[in-house]
Scaffold this motif. Structure first.
Motif, short mmCIF file in Angstrom:
data_model
loop_
_atom_site.label_atom_id
_atom_site.label_comp_id
_atom_site.label_asym_id
_atom_site.label_seq_id
_atom_site.Cartn_x
_atom_site.Cartn_y
_atom_site.Cartn_z
N SER A 161 0.84 -1.20 0.00
CA SER A 161 0.00 0.00 0.00
C SER A 161 0.87 1.25 0.00
O SER A 161 0.53 2.26 -0.62
CB SER A 161 -1.02 0.00 1.14
OG SER A 161 -0.44 0.41 2.33
N ASP A 162 2.04 1.18 0.65
CA ASP A 162 3.01 2.27 0.57
C ASP A 162 3.42 2.53 -0.87
O ASP A 162 3.43 3.66 -1.34
CB ASP A 162 4.30 1.90 1.33
CG ASP A 162 4.21 2.30 2.79
OD1 ASP A 162 5.19 2.06 3.52
OD2 ASP A 162 3.17 2.86 3.19
N LEU A 163 3.79 1.46 -1.53
CA LEU A 163 4.27 1.56 -2.91
C LEU A 163 3.18 2.14 -3.81
O LEU A 163 3.41 3.03 -4.62
CB LEU A 163 4.68 0.16 -3.39
CG LEU A 163 5.30 -0.05 -4.76
CD1 LEU A 163 6.17 -1.30 -4.75
CD2 LEU A 163 4.27 -0.19 -5.86
N PHE A 164 1.96 1.65 -3.62
CA PHE A 164 0.87 2.10 -4.47
C PHE A 164 0.49 3.55 -4.17
O PHE A 164 0.19 4.33 -5.07
CB PHE A 164 -0.34 1.18 -4.31
CG PHE A 164 -1.43 1.44 -5.31
CD1 PHE A 164 -2.69 1.83 -4.90
CD2 PHE A 164 -1.18 1.32 -6.68
CE1 PHE A 164 -3.69 2.08 -5.83
CE2 PHE A 164 -2.17 1.59 -7.61
CZ PHE A 164 -3.43 1.97 -7.19
N LEU A 165 0.56 3.90 -2.90
CA LEU A 165 0.27 5.28 -2.53
C LEU A 165 1.28 6.24 -3.15
O LEU A 165 0.93 7.30 -3.66
CB LEU A 165 0.27 5.43 -1.01
CG LEU A 165 -0.07 6.83 -0.49
CD1 LEU A 165 -1.49 7.22 -0.88
CD2 LEU A 165 0.08 6.90 1.01
N ARG A 166 2.56 5.83 -3.11
CA ARG A 166 3.60 6.65 -3.73
C ARG A 166 3.30 6.87 -5.20
O ARG A 166 3.41 7.97 -5.72
CB ARG A 166 4.95 5.92 -3.62
CG ARG A 166 5.96 6.59 -2.75
CD ARG A 166 7.24 5.81 -2.68
NE ARG A 166 7.10 4.62 -1.86
CZ ARG A 166 7.87 3.53 -1.97
NH1 ARG A 166 8.82 3.47 -2.85
NH2 ARG A 166 7.68 2.51 -1.18
N PHE A 167 2.90 5.79 -5.86
CA PHE A 167 2.58 5.88 -7.28
C PHE A 167 1.40 6.83 -7.51
O PHE A 167 1.44 7.70 -8.38
CB PHE A 167 2.27 4.49 -7.84
CG PHE A 167 1.61 4.55 -9.18
CD1 PHE A 167 0.23 4.46 -9.30
CD2 PHE A 167 2.36 4.75 -10.33
CE1 PHE A 167 -0.38 4.55 -10.53
CE2 PHE A 167 1.75 4.85 -11.57
CZ PHE A 167 0.37 4.75 -11.68
N LEU A 168 0.34 6.65 -6.73
CA LEU A 168 -0.86 7.47 -6.91
C LEU A 168 -0.57 8.95 -6.67
O LEU A 168 -1.06 9.81 -7.39
CB LEU A 168 -1.97 7.04 -5.94
CG LEU A 168 -2.85 5.88 -6.35
CD1 LEU A 168 -3.97 5.72 -5.33
CD2 LEU A 168 -3.44 6.08 -7.73
N LEU A 169 0.21 9.21 -5.65
CA LEU A 169 0.57 10.60 -5.37
C LEU A 169 1.35 11.19 -6.54
O LEU A 169 1.05 12.29 -7.00
CB LEU A 169 1.43 10.69 -4.10
CG LEU A 169 0.68 10.84 -2.78
CD1 LEU A 169 1.64 10.69 -1.62
CD2 LEU A 169 -0.03 12.18 -2.69
N ALA A 170 2.35 10.43 -7.01
CA ALA A 170 3.18 10.93 -8.11
C ALA A 170 2.33 11.15 -9.35
O ALA A 170 2.45 12.16 -10.05
CB ALA A 170 4.32 9.97 -8.41
N ARG A 171 1.43 10.21 -9.65
CA ARG A 171 0.56 10.32 -10.82
C ARG A 171 -0.35 11.55 -10.69
O ARG A 171 -0.51 12.34 -11.62
CB ARG A 171 -0.25 9.03 -10.96
CG ARG A 171 -1.37 9.04 -11.98
CD ARG A 171 -0.95 9.33 -13.39
NE ARG A 171 0.20 8.59 -13.84
CZ ARG A 171 0.17 7.37 -14.38
NH1 ARG A 171 -0.96 6.75 -14.53
NH2 ARG A 171 1.28 6.80 -14.76
N SER A 172 -0.95 11.71 -9.52
CA SER A 172 -1.86 12.82 -9.27
C SER A 172 -1.15 14.15 -9.45
O SER A 172 -1.66 15.08 -10.08
CB SER A 172 -2.42 12.70 -7.85
OG SER A 172 -3.42 13.65 -7.63
N MET A 173 0.07 14.24 -8.92
CA MET A 173 0.80 15.49 -9.02
C MET A 173 1.27 15.76 -10.42
O MET A 173 1.33 16.91 -10.85
CB MET A 173 1.98 15.47 -8.06
CG MET A 173 1.57 14.88 -6.75
SD MET A 173 2.38 15.58 -5.36
CE MET A 173 1.63 17.15 -5.52
#
Lengths: 282, 236
Positions: B117-129
Protein backbone atom coordinates in the motif's frame (compact mmCIF):
# COMPACT_ATOMS: atom_id res chain seq x y z
CA UNK A 1 12.66 2.42 -4.73
CA UNK A 2 11.81 1.78 -8.31
CA UNK A 3 13.90 3.97 -10.62
CA UNK A 4 10.92 4.95 -12.72
CA UNK A 5 9.00 6.23 -9.72
CA UNK A 6 12.12 8.13 -8.76
CA UNK A 7 12.26 10.16 -11.93
CA UNK A 8 8.52 10.87 -12.08
CA UNK A 9 8.48 12.00 -8.50
CA UNK A 10 11.65 14.04 -8.72
CA UNK A 11 10.12 16.05 -11.48
CA UNK A 12 7.06 16.51 -9.35
CA UNK A 13 9.23 17.50 -6.40
CA UNK A 14 8.41 14.49 -4.25
CA UNK A 15 10.17 11.16 -3.78
CA UNK A 16 7.70 8.81 -2.18
CA UNK A 17 6.74 7.76 1.28
CA UNK A 18 9.23 7.17 4.02
CA UNK A 19 8.44 3.71 5.32
CA UNK A 20 7.77 4.05 9.03
CA UNK A 21 9.49 1.55 11.29
CA UNK A 22 7.18 -1.42 11.16
CA UNK A 23 4.64 -1.41 13.95
CA UNK A 24 2.26 -4.29 14.48
CA UNK A 25 -1.13 -2.78 13.84
CA UNK A 26 -2.82 -4.54 16.73
CA UNK A 27 -0.17 -3.70 19.30
CA UNK A 28 -0.65 -7.18 20.72
CA UNK A 29 2.27 -9.25 21.93
CA UNK A 30 3.20 -12.59 20.41
CA UNK A 31 1.19 -15.45 21.85
CA UNK A 32 3.04 -17.88 24.09
CA UNK A 33 3.92 -21.07 22.24
CA UNK A 34 1.13 -23.61 22.55
CA UNK A 35 -1.45 -21.04 23.57
CA UNK A 36 -3.15 -18.28 21.65
CA UNK A 37 -4.45 -15.22 23.42
CA UNK A 38 -7.20 -13.05 22.13
CA UNK A 39 -6.44 -9.35 22.35
CA UNK A 40 -8.69 -8.93 25.37
CA UNK A 41 -7.00 -11.87 27.08
CA UNK A 42 -3.64 -10.37 26.33
CA UNK A 43 -4.70 -7.15 28.03
CA UNK A 44 -5.73 -9.01 31.15
CA UNK A 45 -2.65 -11.20 30.97
CA UNK A 46 -0.48 -8.11 31.06
CA UNK A 47 -2.42 -6.67 33.95
CA UNK A 48 -4.37 -4.15 31.95
CA UNK A 49 -1.25 -2.47 30.59
CA UNK A 50 -2.97 -2.09 27.27
CA UNK A 51 -5.63 0.55 27.57
CA UNK A 52 -9.15 -0.19 26.50
CA UNK A 53 -8.79 2.56 23.90
CA UNK A 54 -6.62 0.34 21.75
CA UNK A 55 -9.30 -2.29 21.61
CA UNK A 56 -11.95 0.21 20.63
CA UNK A 57 -12.85 -0.10 16.99
CA UNK A 58 -11.44 2.73 14.88
CA UNK A 59 -14.04 4.75 13.02
CA UNK A 60 -12.72 6.95 10.21
CA UNK A 61 -15.77 9.22 10.30
CA UNK A 62 -15.24 9.95 13.99
CA UNK A 63 -11.53 10.42 13.39
CA UNK A 64 -12.18 12.97 10.65
CA UNK A 65 -14.83 14.82 12.63
CA UNK A 66 -12.83 15.44 15.80
CA UNK A 67 -9.57 16.97 16.99
CA UNK A 68 -7.06 14.74 18.74
CA UNK A 69 -3.43 13.80 18.75
CA UNK A 70 -1.82 15.42 15.71
CA UNK A 71 -5.05 16.95 14.50
CA UNK A 72 -6.75 20.26 15.17
CA UNK A 73 -9.84 22.00 13.89
CA UNK A 74 -9.30 25.23 11.97
CA UNK A 75 -11.88 27.79 10.88
CA UNK A 76 -11.30 30.08 7.95
CA UNK A 77 -13.09 33.12 6.61
CA UNK A 78 -13.51 33.55 2.86
CA UNK A 79 -10.18 34.26 1.10
CA UNK A 80 -8.09 33.09 4.03
CA UNK A 81 -5.43 30.56 3.06
CA UNK A 82 -5.05 27.05 4.38
CA UNK A 83 -1.52 27.16 3.02
CA UNK A 84 0.43 29.09 0.38
CA UNK A 85 2.61 28.13 -2.55
CA UNK A 86 6.15 27.83 -1.15
CA UNK A 87 5.19 27.01 2.45
CA UNK A 88 6.57 23.85 4.07
CA UNK A 89 4.23 20.96 3.24
CA UNK A 90 3.73 19.60 6.75
CA UNK A 91 0.05 18.76 6.99
CA UNK A 92 -3.04 17.50 5.20
CA UNK A 93 -6.41 19.21 5.58
CA UNK A 94 -9.79 17.54 5.57
CA UNK A 95 -12.55 19.98 4.63
CA UNK A 96 -15.50 19.40 6.94
CA UNK A 97 -17.61 22.34 5.86
CA UNK A 98 -17.48 25.04 3.22
CA UNK A 99 -15.93 25.48 -0.19
CA UNK A 100 -12.34 26.16 -1.11
CA UNK A 101 -10.08 26.34 -4.12
CA UNK A 102 -6.54 25.56 -5.10
CA UNK A 103 -4.63 28.12 -7.16
CA UNK A 104 -1.21 28.31 -8.71
CA UNK A 105 0.71 31.46 -9.58
CA UNK A 106 3.13 31.38 -12.49
CA UNK A 107 6.52 33.08 -12.58
CA UNK A 108 4.89 35.93 -14.48
CA UNK A 109 2.30 36.46 -11.81
CA UNK A 110 -0.52 34.79 -13.75
CA UNK A 111 -2.93 32.95 -11.49
CA UNK A 112 -4.88 29.84 -12.35
CA UNK A 113 -7.44 27.95 -10.27
CA UNK A 114 -6.83 24.26 -10.74
CA UNK A 115 -9.30 22.64 -8.33
CA UNK A 116 -12.50 23.44 -6.53
CA UNK A 117 -12.99 21.71 -3.18
CA UNK A 118 -16.05 20.98 -1.11
CA UNK A 119 -16.88 19.16 2.12
CA UNK A 120 -15.23 15.74 2.49
CA UNK A 121 -12.30 16.62 0.23
CA UNK A 122 -8.72 16.37 1.41
CA UNK A 123 -6.25 19.04 0.38
CA UNK A 124 -2.49 19.28 0.77
CA UNK A 125 -1.85 15.57 0.26
CA UNK A 126 1.49 16.29 -1.40
CA UNK A 127 2.88 16.57 2.12
CA UNK A 128 2.80 12.76 2.30
CA UNK A 129 6.05 12.56 0.38
CA UNK A 130 9.28 11.19 1.85
CA UNK A 131 11.20 14.36 1.97
CA UNK A 132 9.02 17.10 3.27
CA UNK A 133 8.76 19.47 0.37
CA UNK A 134 7.11 22.76 -0.32
CA UNK A 135 3.55 23.51 -1.26
CA UNK A 136 3.23 23.79 -5.01
CA UNK A 137 -0.09 25.57 -4.85
CA UNK A 138 -2.18 27.78 -2.57
CA UNK A 139 -5.39 26.53 -1.00
CA UNK A 140 -7.84 29.18 0.13
CA UNK A 141 -11.39 29.40 1.41
CA UNK A 142 -14.11 30.50 -0.99
CA UNK A 143 -16.86 30.44 1.64
CA UNK A 144 -16.34 30.13 5.41
CA UNK A 145 -14.65 26.83 6.07
CA UNK A 146 -14.13 24.40 8.89
CA UNK A 147 -11.36 21.88 8.40
CA UNK A 148 -9.36 19.28 10.26
CA UNK A 149 -5.64 19.94 10.01
CA UNK A 150 -3.78 16.62 10.30
CA UNK A 151 -0.03 16.67 10.85
CA UNK A 152 2.08 14.82 8.33
CA UNK A 153 3.30 12.25 10.86
CA UNK A 154 -0.17 11.57 12.19
CA UNK A 155 -1.48 11.14 8.65
CA UNK A 156 1.27 8.66 7.84
CA UNK A 157 0.59 6.77 11.07
CA UNK A 158 -3.14 6.46 10.59
CA UNK A 159 -2.67 5.43 6.94
CA UNK A 160 -0.43 2.61 8.19
CA UNK A 161 -2.46 1.57 11.19
CA UNK A 162 -6.03 1.83 9.97
CA UNK A 163 -6.97 0.12 6.68
CA UNK A 164 -10.45 1.65 6.84
CA UNK A 165 -8.88 5.09 6.76
CA UNK A 166 -6.37 4.18 4.07
CA UNK A 167 -9.36 3.02 1.99
CA UNK A 168 -11.05 6.40 2.25
CA UNK A 169 -7.89 8.24 1.38
CA UNK A 170 -7.09 6.00 -1.58
CA UNK A 171 -10.59 6.51 -2.94
CA UNK A 172 -10.20 10.24 -2.59
CA UNK A 173 -6.81 10.24 -4.30
CA UNK A 174 -8.15 8.18 -7.18
CA UNK A 175 -11.19 10.40 -7.62
CA UNK A 176 -9.00 13.50 -7.51
CA UNK A 177 -6.67 12.06 -10.10
CA UNK A 178 -9.59 11.18 -12.38
CA UNK A 179 -11.08 14.62 -11.96
CA UNK A 180 -7.81 16.43 -12.72
CA UNK A 181 -7.34 14.20 -15.73
CA UNK A 182 -10.80 15.19 -16.94
CA UNK A 183 -9.89 18.85 -16.50
CA UNK A 184 -6.74 18.28 -18.51
CA UNK A 185 -8.68 16.56 -21.27
CA UNK A 186 -11.15 19.42 -21.19
CA UNK A 187 -8.31 21.86 -21.84
CA UNK A 188 -7.02 19.70 -24.66
CA UNK A 189 -10.34 19.20 -26.41
CA UNK A 190 -12.71 21.99 -25.68
CA UNK A 191 -13.12 25.59 -26.60
CA UNK A 192 -13.17 28.14 -23.79
CA UNK A 193 -16.91 28.39 -24.10
CA UNK A 194 -17.46 24.70 -23.54
CA UNK A 195 -14.98 24.71 -20.68
CA UNK A 196 -17.00 27.49 -19.05
CA UNK A 197 -20.22 25.53 -19.49
CA UNK A 198 -18.58 22.48 -17.94
CA UNK A 199 -17.28 24.41 -14.94
CA UNK A 200 -20.70 25.97 -14.31
CA UNK A 201 -22.31 22.53 -14.42
CA UNK A 202 -19.73 21.08 -12.03
CA UNK A 203 -20.27 23.93 -9.62
CA UNK A 204 -24.02 23.43 -9.74
CA UNK A 205 -23.24 19.81 -8.87
CA UNK A 206 -25.16 18.26 -11.67
CA UNK A 207 -22.95 15.23 -11.36
CA UNK A 208 -23.69 14.58 -7.69
CA UNK A 209 -26.57 12.44 -6.48
CA UNK A 210 -29.45 14.17 -4.74
CA UNK A 211 -30.40 16.55 -7.51
CA UNK A 212 -28.57 19.61 -8.70
CA UNK A 213 -28.32 22.71 -6.60
CA UNK A 214 -28.75 24.79 -9.74
CA UNK A 215 -27.53 27.86 -7.93
CA UNK A 216 -23.78 28.08 -7.97
CA UNK A 217 -21.82 29.61 -5.09
CA UNK A 218 -20.85 33.25 -5.63
CA UNK A 219 -17.84 33.43 -7.89
CA UNK A 220 -16.27 36.23 -9.84
CA UNK A 221 -15.79 36.26 -13.58
CA UNK A 222 -12.05 36.66 -12.91
CA UNK A 223 -11.96 33.36 -11.04
CA UNK A 224 -13.92 31.64 -13.78
CA UNK A 225 -11.51 33.08 -16.33
CA UNK A 226 -8.55 31.79 -14.31
CA UNK A 227 -10.01 28.35 -14.15
CA UNK A 228 -10.53 27.88 -17.84
CA UNK A 229 -7.53 29.81 -19.08
CA UNK A 230 -9.11 32.77 -20.78
CA UNK A 231 -9.85 36.43 -20.09
CA UNK A 232 -12.55 37.98 -17.94
CA UNK A 233 -14.06 39.72 -20.93
CA UNK A 234 -14.44 36.40 -22.80
CA UNK A 235 -16.19 34.93 -19.76
CA UNK A 236 -18.51 37.93 -19.70
CA UNK A 237 -19.23 37.46 -23.40
CA UNK A 238 -20.01 33.74 -22.97
CA UNK A 239 -22.17 34.31 -19.91
CA UNK A 240 -24.27 36.79 -21.85
CA UNK A 241 -24.70 34.28 -24.65
CA UNK A 242 -25.70 31.57 -22.19
CA UNK A 243 -28.21 33.95 -20.65
CA UNK A 244 -29.70 34.95 -24.00
CA UNK A 245 -30.02 31.29 -24.94
CA UNK A 246 -31.77 30.51 -21.65
CA UNK A 247 -29.06 28.23 -20.28
CA UNK A 248 -28.50 30.34 -17.18
CA UNK A 249 -30.36 33.01 -15.24
CA UNK A 250 -28.85 35.76 -13.21
CA UNK A 251 -30.62 37.40 -10.28
CA UNK A 252 -27.69 38.23 -8.05
CA UNK A 253 -26.78 34.52 -8.08
CA UNK A 254 -26.16 32.47 -11.18
CA UNK A 255 -28.72 29.74 -11.73
CA UNK A 256 -27.81 26.97 -14.11
CA UNK A 257 -30.49 25.22 -16.15
CA UNK A 258 -30.50 21.67 -17.35
CA UNK A 259 -30.33 22.91 -20.92
CA UNK A 260 -26.71 23.85 -20.33
CA UNK A 261 -25.98 20.13 -20.17
CA UNK A 262 -26.78 19.87 -23.85
CA UNK A 263 -24.00 22.29 -24.62
CA UNK A 264 -21.44 20.03 -23.07
CA UNK A 265 -22.87 16.62 -23.91
CA UNK A 266 -24.16 17.10 -27.38
CA UNK A 267 -21.77 19.63 -28.81
CA UNK A 268 -24.73 21.95 -29.20
CA UNK A 269 -23.26 25.38 -29.38
CA UNK A 270 -24.17 27.84 -32.06
CA UNK A 271 -21.28 28.65 -34.31
CA UNK A 272 -19.55 31.88 -33.39
CA UNK A 273 -20.02 33.17 -36.90
CA UNK A 274 -23.60 32.02 -37.42
CA UNK A 275 -26.27 34.67 -37.66
CA UNK A 276 -28.74 32.74 -35.60
CA UNK A 277 -28.34 30.07 -32.95
CA UNK A 278 -28.71 26.71 -34.64
CA UNK A 279 -29.71 24.58 -31.68
CA UNK A 280 -33.22 23.80 -30.53
CA UNK A 281 -33.91 24.99 -27.01
CA UNK A 282 -35.60 22.20 -25.06
CA UNK B 1 -1.18 -25.06 18.31
CA UNK B 2 1.92 -23.42 16.97
CA UNK B 3 1.28 -20.26 14.98
CA UNK B 4 2.72 -20.65 11.50
CA UNK B 5 5.16 -17.94 10.63
CA UNK B 6 3.92 -16.08 7.59
CA UNK B 7 6.45 -15.66 4.80
CA UNK B 8 7.46 -12.01 4.56
CA UNK B 9 5.62 -10.26 1.74
CA UNK B 10 7.82 -8.88 -0.99
CA UNK B 11 6.08 -6.28 -3.09
CA UNK B 12 8.57 -6.50 -5.95
CA UNK B 13 8.30 -10.29 -6.07
CA UNK B 14 4.51 -9.99 -6.04
CA UNK B 15 4.61 -7.60 -8.99
CA UNK B 16 7.04 -9.76 -10.93
CA UNK B 17 5.09 -13.01 -10.83
CA UNK B 18 1.72 -14.55 -11.63
CA UNK B 19 -0.48 -15.92 -8.86
CA UNK B 20 -3.97 -15.87 -7.45
CA UNK B 21 -5.87 -13.07 -9.15
CA UNK B 22 -2.93 -12.03 -11.25
CA UNK B 23 -1.52 -13.15 -14.55
CA UNK B 24 1.14 -12.09 -16.98
CA UNK B 25 0.06 -10.69 -20.33
CA UNK B 26 2.15 -9.92 -23.40
CA UNK B 27 1.20 -7.26 -25.90
CA UNK B 28 2.56 -6.45 -29.32
CA UNK B 29 2.89 -2.80 -30.32
CA UNK B 30 -0.50 -1.15 -30.88
CA UNK B 31 -2.39 -3.84 -28.98
CA UNK B 32 -4.64 -2.47 -26.26
CA UNK B 33 -4.58 -3.25 -22.56
CA UNK B 34 -8.15 -1.95 -22.43
CA UNK B 35 -10.38 0.41 -24.38
CA UNK B 36 -12.61 3.30 -23.51
CA UNK B 37 -15.98 1.80 -22.56
CA UNK B 38 -14.71 -1.62 -21.46
CA UNK B 39 -15.69 -2.76 -17.93
CA UNK B 40 -13.09 -1.49 -15.47
CA UNK B 41 -12.29 -4.72 -13.66
CA UNK B 42 -8.52 -4.88 -13.39
CA UNK B 43 -5.34 -2.89 -12.99
CA UNK B 44 -2.12 -3.51 -14.90
CA UNK B 45 1.46 -3.24 -13.70
CA UNK B 46 3.82 -2.62 -16.60
CA UNK B 47 6.84 -4.88 -16.16
CA UNK B 48 8.52 -4.19 -19.47
CA UNK B 49 7.96 -1.91 -22.44
CA UNK B 50 6.31 1.40 -23.06
CA UNK B 51 2.66 2.30 -23.42
CA UNK B 52 0.40 5.29 -23.66
CA UNK B 53 -3.00 6.30 -22.42
CA UNK B 54 -5.29 8.18 -24.73
CA UNK B 55 -8.82 9.42 -24.81
CA UNK B 56 -11.16 10.03 -27.71
CA UNK B 57 -13.71 12.82 -27.58
CA UNK B 58 -17.23 12.56 -28.86
CA UNK B 59 -16.17 14.59 -31.84
CA UNK B 60 -13.51 12.00 -32.65
CA UNK B 61 -10.56 14.09 -31.46
CA UNK B 62 -7.79 12.18 -29.73
CA UNK B 63 -5.53 13.22 -26.91
CA UNK B 64 -2.66 11.31 -25.37
CA UNK B 65 -2.77 11.94 -21.66
CA UNK B 66 0.06 9.85 -20.25
CA UNK B 67 3.14 7.99 -21.35
CA UNK B 68 3.92 4.88 -19.32
CA UNK B 69 7.03 2.85 -18.78
CA UNK B 70 8.18 -0.09 -16.67
CA UNK B 71 7.15 0.33 -13.05
CA UNK B 72 3.93 2.21 -13.78
CA UNK B 73 0.46 1.02 -12.95
CA UNK B 74 -2.24 1.62 -15.51
CA UNK B 75 -5.99 1.34 -15.20
CA UNK B 76 -6.01 2.30 -11.53
CA UNK B 77 -9.39 3.99 -11.96
CA UNK B 78 -10.83 0.47 -11.66
CA UNK B 79 -10.28 0.84 -7.93
CA UNK B 80 -12.39 3.98 -7.66
CA UNK B 81 -15.63 3.52 -5.75
CA UNK B 82 -17.97 4.35 -8.60
CA UNK B 83 -15.89 2.93 -11.38
CA UNK B 84 -17.83 1.23 -14.11
CA UNK B 85 -16.28 1.58 -17.52
CA UNK B 86 -12.87 2.59 -18.71
CA UNK B 87 -12.62 6.29 -19.43
CA UNK B 88 -9.48 5.92 -21.49
CA UNK B 89 -7.67 3.49 -23.80
CA UNK B 90 -4.25 2.09 -22.93
CA UNK B 91 -2.10 0.97 -25.86
CA UNK B 92 1.28 -0.68 -26.11
CA UNK B 93 3.82 1.50 -27.90
CA UNK B 94 6.57 -1.12 -27.86
CA UNK B 95 6.13 -4.82 -27.06
CA UNK B 96 4.95 -4.97 -23.46
CA UNK B 97 4.87 -7.45 -20.62
CA UNK B 98 2.45 -6.62 -17.84
CA UNK B 99 0.87 -8.12 -14.76
CA UNK B 100 -2.90 -8.01 -14.94
CA UNK B 101 -4.32 -7.87 -11.41
CA UNK B 102 -8.02 -8.30 -10.75
CA UNK B 103 -9.74 -5.50 -8.90
CA UNK B 104 -10.54 -7.76 -5.93
CA UNK B 105 -7.00 -9.02 -5.61
CA UNK B 106 -5.60 -5.50 -5.83
CA UNK B 107 -7.94 -4.29 -3.11
CA UNK B 108 -6.99 -7.26 -0.95
CA UNK B 109 -3.25 -6.81 -1.24
CA UNK B 110 -3.47 -3.04 -0.64
CA UNK B 111 -5.45 -3.85 2.52
CA UNK B 112 -3.26 -6.69 3.74
CA UNK B 113 0.27 -5.58 2.92
CA UNK B 114 1.75 -2.33 4.25
CA UNK B 115 4.70 -2.40 1.88
CA UNK B 116 2.39 -2.72 -1.07
CA UNK B 117 0.00 0.00 0.00
CA UNK B 118 3.01 2.27 0.57
CA UNK B 119 4.27 1.56 -2.91
CA UNK B 120 0.87 2.10 -4.47
CA UNK B 121 0.27 5.28 -2.53
CA UNK B 122 3.60 6.65 -3.73
CA UNK B 123 2.58 5.88 -7.28
CA UNK B 124 -0.86 7.47 -6.91
CA UNK B 125 0.57 10.60 -5.37
CA UNK B 126 3.18 10.93 -8.11
CA UNK B 127 0.56 10.32 -10.82
CA UNK B 128 -1.86 12.82 -9.27
CA UNK B 129 0.80 15.49 -9.02
CA UNK B 130 2.02 14.90 -12.52
CA UNK B 131 -1.47 15.31 -13.97
CA UNK B 132 -1.91 18.45 -11.93
CA UNK B 133 1.35 19.82 -13.29
CA UNK B 134 0.20 18.97 -16.82
CA UNK B 135 -3.02 20.87 -16.20
CA UNK B 136 -1.13 23.91 -14.92
CA UNK B 137 1.06 23.68 -18.00
CA UNK B 138 -2.00 23.83 -20.24
CA UNK B 139 -3.37 26.82 -18.36
CA UNK B 140 -0.18 28.84 -18.34
CA UNK B 141 1.98 27.94 -21.28
CA UNK B 142 1.99 28.41 -25.02
CA UNK B 143 2.07 25.32 -27.25
CA UNK B 144 5.74 25.83 -27.88
CA UNK B 145 6.56 25.84 -24.18
CA UNK B 146 4.36 22.82 -23.62
CA UNK B 147 6.28 20.95 -26.31
CA UNK B 148 9.61 21.90 -24.76
CA UNK B 149 8.38 20.74 -21.37
CA UNK B 150 7.21 17.38 -22.67
CA UNK B 151 10.51 16.78 -24.44
CA UNK B 152 12.46 17.67 -21.31
CA UNK B 153 10.28 15.44 -19.13
CA UNK B 154 10.82 12.59 -21.54
CA UNK B 155 14.56 13.12 -21.45
CA UNK B 156 14.16 13.17 -17.67
CA UNK B 157 16.26 16.20 -17.08
CA UNK B 158 15.12 16.25 -13.48
CA UNK B 159 17.32 13.23 -12.82
CA UNK B 160 20.91 14.12 -11.91
CA UNK B 161 23.47 12.16 -13.91
CA UNK B 162 20.85 11.42 -16.55
CA UNK B 163 22.35 9.02 -19.05
CA UNK B 164 19.62 9.29 -21.61
CA UNK B 165 19.15 12.66 -23.25
CA UNK B 166 17.76 10.65 -26.14
CA UNK B 167 14.03 10.51 -25.84
CA UNK B 168 12.09 7.34 -26.58
CA UNK B 169 10.69 7.14 -30.09
CA UNK B 170 7.53 9.16 -30.35
CA UNK B 171 5.61 10.43 -33.32
CA UNK B 172 4.84 14.07 -33.93
CA UNK B 173 1.16 13.09 -33.92
CA UNK B 174 1.42 11.77 -30.38
CA UNK B 175 3.29 14.88 -29.26
CA UNK B 176 0.58 17.01 -30.85
CA UNK B 177 -2.14 15.03 -29.08
CA UNK B 178 -0.42 15.46 -25.77
CA UNK B 179 -0.10 19.21 -25.86
CA UNK B 180 -3.30 20.03 -27.69
CA UNK B 181 -2.08 21.34 -31.00
CA UNK B 182 -1.57 20.14 -34.56
CA UNK B 183 1.15 17.93 -36.00
CA UNK B 184 2.25 20.71 -38.31
CA UNK B 185 2.77 23.08 -35.37
CA UNK B 186 4.84 20.44 -33.62
CA UNK B 187 6.91 20.05 -36.77
CA UNK B 188 7.36 23.82 -36.94
CA UNK B 189 8.50 24.06 -33.32
CA UNK B 190 10.83 21.07 -33.63
CA UNK B 191 12.54 22.72 -36.59
CA UNK B 192 12.98 25.91 -34.62
CA UNK B 193 14.41 24.01 -31.67
CA UNK B 194 16.81 22.26 -34.01
CA UNK B 195 17.95 25.49 -35.68
CA UNK B 196 18.53 27.03 -32.26
CA UNK B 197 20.62 24.01 -31.22
CA UNK B 198 18.24 22.90 -28.48
CA UNK B 199 17.68 19.45 -29.99
CA UNK B 200 19.35 17.17 -32.49
CA UNK B 201 17.51 14.82 -34.77
CA UNK B 202 19.12 11.73 -36.32
CA UNK B 203 16.19 9.35 -36.36
CA UNK B 204 16.05 9.77 -32.58
CA UNK B 205 15.64 13.09 -30.84
CA UNK B 206 18.46 14.18 -28.56
CA UNK B 207 17.57 16.93 -26.12
CA UNK B 208 20.03 19.49 -24.82
CA UNK B 209 19.76 21.24 -21.49
CA UNK B 210 19.53 24.51 -23.39
CA UNK B 211 15.96 23.55 -24.26
CA UNK B 212 15.15 24.74 -20.75
CA UNK B 213 15.55 28.26 -22.09
CA UNK B 214 12.31 27.88 -24.01
CA UNK B 215 10.44 27.40 -20.78
CA UNK B 216 12.34 29.88 -18.67
CA UNK B 217 12.28 32.80 -21.06
CA UNK B 218 9.34 34.48 -22.69
CA UNK B 219 11.18 35.35 -25.90
CA UNK B 220 13.44 33.16 -27.93
CA UNK B 221 16.36 34.42 -29.99
CA UNK B 222 15.28 34.78 -33.60
CA UNK B 223 16.61 32.39 -36.19
CA UNK B 224 15.60 34.98 -38.75
CA UNK B 225 15.33 38.73 -38.38
CA UNK B 226 12.09 38.90 -40.41
CA UNK B 227 10.06 36.60 -38.18
CA UNK B 228 8.51 37.97 -34.98
CA UNK B 229 9.67 36.29 -31.77
CA UNK B 230 7.25 33.93 -30.11
CA UNK B 231 5.68 35.22 -26.94
CA UNK B 232 3.55 33.13 -24.67
CA UNK B 233 0.37 33.37 -26.67
CA UNK B 234 -2.03 30.55 -25.99
CA UNK B 235 -3.70 28.97 -28.94
CA UNK B 236 -7.33 28.07 -28.69
Amino acid sequence: MHPRLNSLSRLSYISGLLPEPFRASTGAKQPLPGHQHSREETALHEGNLLTTKKNKKFDPTTFLANPGLGRIIVELKPKQAFFCQGDAADSVFYLQKGRARVTVVSKNGKEATITLLSASDFVGEESLATIQGLRMATASAVSSCIALKISRSEMIRVMHDEPAFADIFFKFLLARSIRTQADLVDQLFNSSEKRLARILLLMAEFNKPGGPETYIPPITQETLADMIGTTRSRVSFFMNRFRKLGFISYNGRIQVHKSLLNVVLLDQLPDHNAQKPSLPIP
Amino acid sequence: MVALKKAAFDAQAFLASAGLGRRIVQLAPKETFFSQGDPADSIFYLQKGRAKVKIVSQGGKEATITLLSAGDFVGEEALAALSGSRLTTAIAVTACTALKITRDEMIRVVHDEHDFSDLFLRFLLARSMRIQADLVDQLFNSSEKRLARILLLMAEFGEPGALEPLIPKISQETLAEMIGTTRSRVSFFMNRFRKLGFIEYDGRIRVHKSLLNVILHDHLPDDSAEKPSISGIREE
